[in-house]
Scaffold this motif. Structure first.
Motif, PDB file in Angstrom:
ATOM      1  N   PRO A  48      -1.872  -0.238  -9.899  1.00  0.00           N
ATOM      2  CA  PRO A  48      -0.615   0.484 -10.080  1.00  0.00           C
ATOM      3  C   PRO A  48      -0.617   1.359 -11.328  1.00  0.00           C
ATOM      4  CG  PRO A  48      -0.361  -1.753 -10.827  1.00  0.00           C
ATOM      5  CD  PRO A  48      -1.736  -1.662 -10.202  1.00  0.00           C
ATOM      6  N   LYS A  49       0.161   2.410 -11.258  1.00  0.00           N
ATOM      7  CA  LYS A  49       0.365   3.256 -12.429  1.00  0.00           C
ATOM      8  C   LYS A  49       1.563   2.664 -13.178  1.00  0.00           C
ATOM      9  CE  LYS A  49       2.007   7.345 -11.779  1.00  0.00           C
ATOM     10  NZ  LYS A  49       2.306   8.751 -11.531  1.00  0.00           N
ATOM     11  N   PHE A  78      -5.109  -1.120  -4.574  1.00  0.00           N
ATOM     12  CA  PHE A  78      -4.902  -0.102  -5.612  1.00  0.00           C
ATOM     13  C   PHE A  78      -4.503  -0.746  -6.935  1.00  0.00           C
ATOM     14  CE2 PHE A  78      -0.633  -0.706  -4.005  1.00  0.00           C
ATOM     15  CZ  PHE A  78       0.211  -0.491  -5.077  1.00  0.00           C
ATOM     16  N   LYS A  88       0.828  -1.217   0.000  1.00  0.00           N
ATOM     17  CA  LYS A  88       0.000   0.000   0.000  1.00  0.00           C
ATOM     18  C   LYS A  88       0.858   1.260   0.000  1.00  0.00           C
ATOM     19  CE  LYS A  88      -3.642  -2.192   2.605  1.00  0.00           C
ATOM     20  NZ  LYS A  88      -4.258  -2.347   3.912  1.00  0.00           N
ATOM     21  N   GLU A  89       2.044   1.163   0.585  1.00  0.00           N
ATOM     22  CA  GLU A  89       2.913   2.327   0.700  1.00  0.00           C
ATOM     23  C   GLU A  89       3.462   2.806  -0.641  1.00  0.00           C
ATOM     24  OE1 GLU A  89       5.651   2.345   4.238  1.00  0.00           O
ATOM     25  OE2 GLU A  89       5.026   0.230   4.275  1.00  0.00           O
ATOM     26  N   ALA A 116       1.624   2.892  -3.502  1.00  0.00           N
ATOM     27  CA  ALA A 116       0.482   3.129  -4.393  1.00  0.00           C
ATOM     28  C   ALA A 116       0.694   4.329  -5.319  1.00  0.00           C
ATOM     29  CB  ALA A 116      -0.791   3.316  -3.577  1.00  0.00           C
ATOM     30  N   SER A 117       1.476   5.316  -4.899  1.00  0.00           N
ATOM     31  CA  SER A 117       1.683   6.514  -5.719  1.00  0.00           C
ATOM     32  C   SER A 117       2.863   6.379  -6.687  1.00  0.00           C
ATOM     33  CB  SER A 117       1.893   7.730  -4.821  1.00  0.00           C
ATOM     34  OG  SER A 117       3.081   7.574  -4.070  1.00  0.00           O
ATOM     35  N   GLU A 118       3.593   5.285  -6.610  1.00  0.00           N
ATOM     36  CA  GLU A 118       4.769   5.085  -7.473  1.00  0.00           C
ATOM     37  C   GLU A 118       4.374   4.763  -8.912  1.00  0.00           C
ATOM     38  OE1 GLU A 118       8.071   5.278  -6.662  1.00  0.00           O
ATOM     39  OE2 GLU A 118       7.584   5.834  -4.613  1.00  0.00           O
ATOM     40  N   SER A 119       5.268   5.076  -9.836  1.00  0.00           N
ATOM     41  CA  SER A 119       5.124   4.654 -11.232  1.00  0.00           C
ATOM     42  C   SER A 119       5.922   3.373 -11.397  1.00  0.00           C
ATOM     43  CB  SER A 119       5.665   5.726 -12.174  1.00  0.00           C
ATOM     44  OG  SER A 119       4.907   6.901 -12.049  1.00  0.00           O
TER      45      SER A 119
END
Length: 134
Positions: A55-56, A53, A24-25, A27-30
């Motif tokens: 992933p991007k 989430f 979860k930590e 989640a904002s990564e590409s």
């Protein structure tokens, strides 16, 4: 055999000093991921779903380019730990106990298997028994 799936991170990444991480930590990564290999992609997809989430994913590349980009410290991604060890990649273990990928070898017992295929089967089984304690 079961292999841990780990998070590959550049050495200067904010999580590089960690030994484990909750998915979860990140989640904002590409992410960069492996193109093809549907069974592996499905396993990774389930890990992300479990973490809550999507992933991007900025690139899907073949195996060689994936390893090269990790070696150049350019991205994060999820791969089996043995590849990290083989290519000396910086990684963080994932805390989710389901972050495993099962690798197997199968054949039909009642079907003919050529001498070469049988020798290959025996080689693979011996190799993993001797090198991976399975």
């Amino acid at each position: 055999m079961e292999e841990d799936i780990v998070l590959v991170v550049p050495k200067n990444h904010r999580f590089s000093n960690r030994t484990t991480i909750d998915l979860k930590e990140v989640a904002s990564e590409s992410f960069i991921s492996l193109a093809g290999y549907d069974e592996y992609k499905n396993t990774v997809k389930k890990l992300f779903q479990s973490a809550g989430f999507n992933p991007k994913v900025i690139f899907e590349v073949d195996f060689d380019l994936l390893i090269e980009m990790f070696q150049l410290q350019m991205c994060v991604g999820l791969i089996p730990i043995t590849l990290c060890e083989k290519y000396h990649l910086n990684y963080v273990k994932i805390s989710d106990p389901e972050s495993k990928f099962i690798v197997g070898l199968s054949w039909l017992k009642d079907r003919y298997i050529s001498t070469f295929a049988d020798e290959f089967r025996k080689f693979i089984m011996t190799y993993y028994n001797n090198n991976h304690n399975y």
